[in-house]
Design a protein around this motif. Structure first.
Motif, PDB file in Angstrom:
ATOM      1  N   MET A  37       0.781  -1.223   0.001  1.00  0.00           N
ATOM      2  CA  MET A  37      -0.084   0.193  -0.098  1.00  0.00           C
ATOM      3  C   MET A  37       0.964   1.194  -0.037  1.00  0.00           C
ATOM      4  O   MET A  37       2.117   1.072   0.356  1.00  0.00           O
ATOM      5  CB  MET A  37      -0.733   0.111   1.201  1.00  0.00           C
ATOM      6  N   ARG A  38       0.270   2.529  -0.362  1.00  0.00           N
ATOM      7  CA  ARG A  38       1.190   3.564  -0.111  1.00  0.00           C
ATOM      8  C   ARG A  38       1.246   4.063   1.316  1.00  0.00           C
ATOM      9  O   ARG A  38       2.268   4.712   1.624  1.00  0.00           O
ATOM     10  CB  ARG A  38       0.602   4.574  -0.988  1.00  0.00           C
ATOM     11  N   GLY A  39       0.120   3.880   2.077  1.00  0.00           N
ATOM     12  CA  GLY A  39       0.060   4.276   3.435  1.00  0.00           C
ATOM     13  C   GLY A  39      -0.066   2.978   4.253  1.00  0.00           C
ATOM     14  O   GLY A  39       0.291   1.959   4.148  1.00  0.00           O
ATOM     15  N   ARG A  65      17.057   6.142   7.083  1.00  0.00           N
ATOM     16  CA  ARG A  65      15.438   5.279   7.331  1.00  0.00           C
ATOM     17  C   ARG A  65      15.231   5.516   8.853  1.00  0.00           C
ATOM     18  O   ARG A  65      13.946   5.730   9.119  1.00  0.00           O
ATOM     19  CB  ARG A  65      15.632   3.883   7.155  1.00  0.00           C
ATOM     20  N   SER A  90       9.928  -2.436   5.912  1.00  0.00           N
ATOM     21  CA  SER A  90      10.105  -1.738   4.826  1.00  0.00           C
ATOM     22  C   SER A  90       9.709  -2.656   3.529  1.00  0.00           C
ATOM     23  O   SER A  90       9.597  -3.836   3.650  1.00  0.00           O
ATOM     24  CB  SER A  90      11.395  -1.119   4.339  1.00  0.00           C
ATOM     25  N   ASP A  91       9.241  -2.096   2.370  1.00  0.00           N
ATOM     26  CA  ASP A  91       8.996  -3.105   1.259  1.00  0.00           C
ATOM     27  C   ASP A  91      10.316  -3.050   0.462  1.00  0.00           C
ATOM     28  O   ASP A  91      10.522  -3.674  -0.569  1.00  0.00           O
ATOM     29  CB  ASP A  91       7.855  -2.323   0.374  1.00  0.00           C
TER      30      ASP A  91
HETATM   31  P1  AMP Z   1       9.228   2.277   3.947  1.00  0.00           P
HETATM   32  O1  AMP Z   1       9.709   2.176   5.268  1.00  0.00           O
HETATM   33  O2  AMP Z   1       9.549   3.619   3.229  1.00  0.00           O
HETATM   34  O3  AMP Z   1       9.879   1.208   3.006  1.00  0.00           O
HETATM   35  O4  AMP Z   1       7.607   2.096   3.799  1.00  0.00           O
HETATM   36  C1  AMP Z   1       7.233   0.625   4.346  1.00  0.00           C
HETATM   37  C2  AMP Z   1       5.684   0.802   4.021  1.00  0.00           C
HETATM   38  O5  AMP Z   1       5.052   1.736   4.950  1.00  0.00           O
HETATM   39  C3  AMP Z   1       5.077   1.244   2.726  1.00  0.00           C
HETATM   40  O6  AMP Z   1       4.826   0.410   1.769  1.00  0.00           O
HETATM   41  C4  AMP Z   1       3.666   1.944   3.126  1.00  0.00           C
HETATM   42  O7  AMP Z   1       2.712   1.034   3.133  1.00  0.00           O
HETATM   43  C5  AMP Z   1       4.123   2.596   4.515  1.00  0.00           C
HETATM   44  N1  AMP Z   1       4.405   3.704   4.452  1.00  0.00           N
HETATM   45  C6  AMP Z   1       5.495   4.508   3.854  1.00  0.00           C
HETATM   46  N2  AMP Z   1       5.422   5.710   4.422  1.00  0.00           N
HETATM   47  C7  AMP Z   1       4.300   6.014   4.967  1.00  0.00           C
HETATM   48  C8  AMP Z   1       3.782   7.136   5.489  1.00  0.00           C
HETATM   49  N3  AMP Z   1       4.365   8.283   5.794  1.00  0.00           N
HETATM   50  N4  AMP Z   1       2.576   6.944   6.432  1.00  0.00           N
HETATM   51  C9  AMP Z   1       1.996   5.789   6.502  1.00  0.00           C
HETATM   52  N5  AMP Z   1       2.551   4.622   6.070  1.00  0.00           N
HETATM   53  C10 AMP Z   1       3.541   4.739   5.377  1.00  0.00           C
END
Ligand code: AMP
Length: 244
Positions: A110-112, A161, A184-185
């Motif tokens: 998901m994006r969020g 990160r 993370s993805d």
């Molecule tokens: P990341 O840690 O950036 O690899 O993000 C891992 C996952 O967390 C993503 O695939 C999103 O589903 C979710 N995510 C990333 N950024 C946000 C954010 N600002 N708020 C909520 N969920 C997020």
């Protein structure tokens, strides 16, 4: 002050995002930094907004780190810690399975974040493909925070990160999220974390198997205050003053 947000896409997929809250005179420098963040993209969007109401959070969540021999042991630890704050094993298992398989109902990430009822395990976010995006959060002085983390022994590989994720988790808990599970993805980044008011921010390795592209965030939230919480996570502008 200005809120600056960046998101980048490659082949129609979200590949990079970042958040800053900065004084107006740092705008050019920060926009240049954000432009350089995604390694590759075919679309980048940078949004700049004037900040009307700024809230400050005096201290971040405290940081702890735990390394485990494998994902199974790491997930057992997550189950144990969440049980200590009243979340049943079956609910935590559901959240872990969701992130392992990819929480987007159409497949993948998901994006969020997922919002989950800690009692029933039901998903509460209005849009399960997008989720809830935690935005408008930054450190008062991110350079000093990075330096302090380096002095505490955090390696360069984890620094960028950690500083972003710790800010997000600190805002979450400040807004009323009961607990969070995240990894993370990024297929090569297996360190994740759990966070809550009670136990702080616990970095955990490995939360997923290497070379797997799924990840995400699950926020356990009270359904009675859902709208207020979403408003806080997505709209309120906050700055964190210090590292605890
Ligand atoms: P990341 O840690 O950036 O690899 O993000 C891992 C996952 O967390 C993503 O695939 C999103 O589903 C979710 N995510 C990333 N950024 C946000 C954010 N600002 N708020 C909520 N969920 C997020």
């Amino acid at each position: 002050m200005r809120s600056v947000r960046m998101r980048a896409e490659l082949d129609g997929m979200h590949v990079s995002g970042a958040e800053r809250v900065i004084p107006h005179y740092e705008l050019e420098k920060v926009v240049m930094e954000l432009l350089k963040r995604p390694k590759r993209y075919d679309k980048i969007v940078i949004t700049i907004e004037r900040v009307e109401n700024l809230e400050t959070i005096p201290k971040s969540l405290p940081i702890k780190s735990h390394d485990f021999a494998d994902v199974e042991q790491a997930h057992e630890f997550v189950i144990k810690k969440l049980k200590e704050i009243g979340i049943e094993e079956s609910i935590t298992q559901k959240a872990l399975k969701l992130l392992t398989e990819g929480p987007n109902p159409k497949g993948g990430n998901m994006r969020g974040a997922v919002l989950m009822d800690p009692v029933s395990g039901e998903r509460l976010e209005p849009d399960q493909e997008r989720g809830i995006r935690n935005t408008r959060i930054d450190w008062r002085n991110s350079t000093a925070i990075k330096e302090a983390l380096r002095e505490r022994g955090i390696k360069k590989f984890y620094l960028e990160r950690l500083i972003d994720a710790l800010a997000i988790a600190t805002k979450n808990i400040h807004c009323g999220v009961i607990a969070e599970i995240c990894w993370s993805d990024d297929p090569e980044y297996t360190t994740g974390y759990i966070a809550s008011k009670e136990f702080g921010y616990i970095r955990i390795k490995p939360m997923k198997e290497e070379h797997t592209p799924t990840g995400g965030r699950v926020y356990f939230v009270k359904r009675e205050s859902l709208q207020e919480l979403i408003e806080c996570l997505e709209r309120k502008v906050m700055l964190i003053e210090q590292l605890l």
